[in-house]
Scaffold this motif. Structure first.
Motif, PDB file in Angstrom:
ATOM      1  N   ALA A  13     -17.037  -6.320 -10.242  1.00 24.53           N
ATOM      2  CA  ALA A  13     -16.913  -7.298 -11.322  1.00 24.53           C
ATOM      3  C   ALA A  13     -15.464  -7.448 -11.746  1.00 24.53           C
TER       4      ALA A  13
ATOM      5  N   ILE B  28     -17.849 -13.794 -16.064  1.00 23.29           N
ATOM      6  CA  ILE B  28     -18.095 -12.355 -16.114  1.00 23.29           C
ATOM      7  C   ILE B  28     -17.694 -11.780 -17.465  1.00 23.29           C
TER       8      ILE B  28
ATOM      9  N   GLN C 159     -25.036  -6.937 -16.746  1.00 25.09           N
ATOM     10  CA  GLN C 159     -24.018  -6.228 -15.977  1.00 25.09           C
ATOM     11  C   GLN C 159     -24.481  -4.809 -15.659  1.00 25.09           C
TER      12      GLN C 159
END
Length: 409
Positions: A213, A196, A204
């Protein structure tokens, strides 16, 4: 959710046996997600999530004995709840295997897991050289579809946000993750957590799940804690862990502390007491005790800086020196907070408490008569002007050198 396969019975009174179970269908006329099951000849009502994992375990030929907290702890009995929470650390440490259920699979699951399993990055490599993770990420490039699959797989799992999973992961000897019919290792999952950090910002933005996230990325901190907790004594103190994992979510606000007891050193020499799970006391009392432990465990005043913005508090009647752990604030861990609370002196201070009042004994060294703006306010023209005014009024006796003052001006 996580469940554990038990190796031995801890005590005669612990109800961990879920040796046989059958389903008798949903409750008649009930439109909720509850399912009925027969466990040890008794009918139990369970959530859909638990139903799904039990079906998957049966299909995978993974049978009992199984310990499941939702079934094995009577949450409505405070005495039993206190007793069982005190034993959960031993349950997970002595379990043959801990099974984590991430939920049902979807169209992204298979691609995400296969992509992450191509990586060979180890946690030792990551800790030894953080840049190695970026190099490994670039060495093992993913297509746009794979990027999307990994990101979607990680941010759609609410499991990462739950506080109780921390002790389960930290204490488990062996862990297997199930997502539908797929299973994988903890290394695959923390690599997804790290992914991430390097994922394309545009991807994203497309998913627009910043909170989820952040929870997924925080799983990396849990794995690092699992890897290092036996190396550094401060990592084991309850005062440290409650702040390290204060972002995690729990239904009962007291579990922000109680849910971490099993992975913490809960005895404090200065206070001459041990932190224990007691659901008879209020959240205010639990957080006040945790603040005392944090102040003593950190051996400095850093815990006071962890209070954060009290206007965000959700728990009422907390003393000004007690952080509201139910509020997730962006604060660094205790060891990174600025602890220079000694004004030109090395004299030590003493912490004492009287009722809910914190008593700090120290020396009066001086009084602040003039101050500049904050760092953020200095960034504008008015703030710079105010800073120069402070320099001029203080004179050079407070500057390290003429050259320093000249650079500041």
């Amino acid at each position: 959710m996580a469940i554990s396969l038990e190796e031995v019975k801890l005590n005669d009174d612990i109800a961990y046996e879920c040796l046989s179970y059958t389903w008798v269908g949903p409750k008649g006329g009930d439109t909720t997600n509850h399912r009925r099951m027969v466990c040890n000849n008794a009918v139990k009502y369970i959530q859909q999530n638990l139903y799904d994992i039990l079906v998957q375990l049966r299909n995978s030929n993974i049978l009992g004995p199984i310990w499941i907290d939702a079934l094995c702890i009577n949450q409505g009995d405070i005495s039993e709840r206190n007793s069982q929470v005190a034993q959960m650390g031993e349950i997970y440490k002595r379990a043959i295997r801990v099974i984590v259920w991430l939920g049902k699979e979807d169209g992204y699951t298979k691609t995400a897991l296969e992509s992450l399993e191509r990586s060979t990055l180890t946690l030792e490599d990551y800790e030894r050289d953080k840049s190695s993770s970026l190099r490994e990420h670039r060495r093992c490039p993913y297509t746009y579809d794979e990027d999307c699959a990994i990101l979607y797989f990680m941010v759609q799992r609410i499991w990462y946000s739950r506080l109780w999973v921390i002790q389960e992961i930290v204490l488990a000897r062996d862990i297997i993750f199930f997502c539908g019919s797929h299973n994988t290792t903890i290394d695959t999952i923390w690599r997804g957590s790290l992914f991430i950090q390097y994922s394309d910002p545009d991807i994203q933005d497309d998913h627009n799940n910043l909170t989820e996230a952040n929870f997924s990325f925080s799983f990396l901190a849990v794995c690092i804690f699992r890897h290092n907790r036996l190396r550094s004594p401060i990592l084991n103190t309850i005062g440290y862990t409650v702040h390290l994992f204060r972002h995690a979510q729990s239904t009962d606000a007291r579990d922000k502390v109680f849910g971490l007891l099993a992975i913490s050193d809960c005895y404090n020499y200065h206070l001459q007491t041990t932190m224990k799970a007691d659901y008879n006391i209020s959240t205010q009392q639990v957080y006040t005790s945790a603040a005392k432990f944090a102040s003593c465990d950190s051996r400095n005043l850093a815990a006071l800086a962890a209070v954060g913005d009290q206007s965000l508090n959700q728990i009422i009647s907390l003393s000004s020196w007690v952080p509201d752990l139910s509020v997730s604030q962006s604060l660094p861990p205790l060891e990174y907070l600025d602890t220079r609370f000694a004004a030109a002196t090395q004299e030590s201070y003493r912490l004492n408490w009287q009722d809910n009042a914190l008593i700090l004994d120290g020396l009066l060294w001086d009084r602040i008569s003039l101050s500049s703006e904050s760092d953020s306010e200095i960034a504008n023209r008015k703030g710079v002007s105010r800073l120069l005014q402070v320099f001029n009024e203080c004179g050079l006796r407070y500057a390290h050198s003429d050259d320093l003052l000249a650079k500041a001006i």
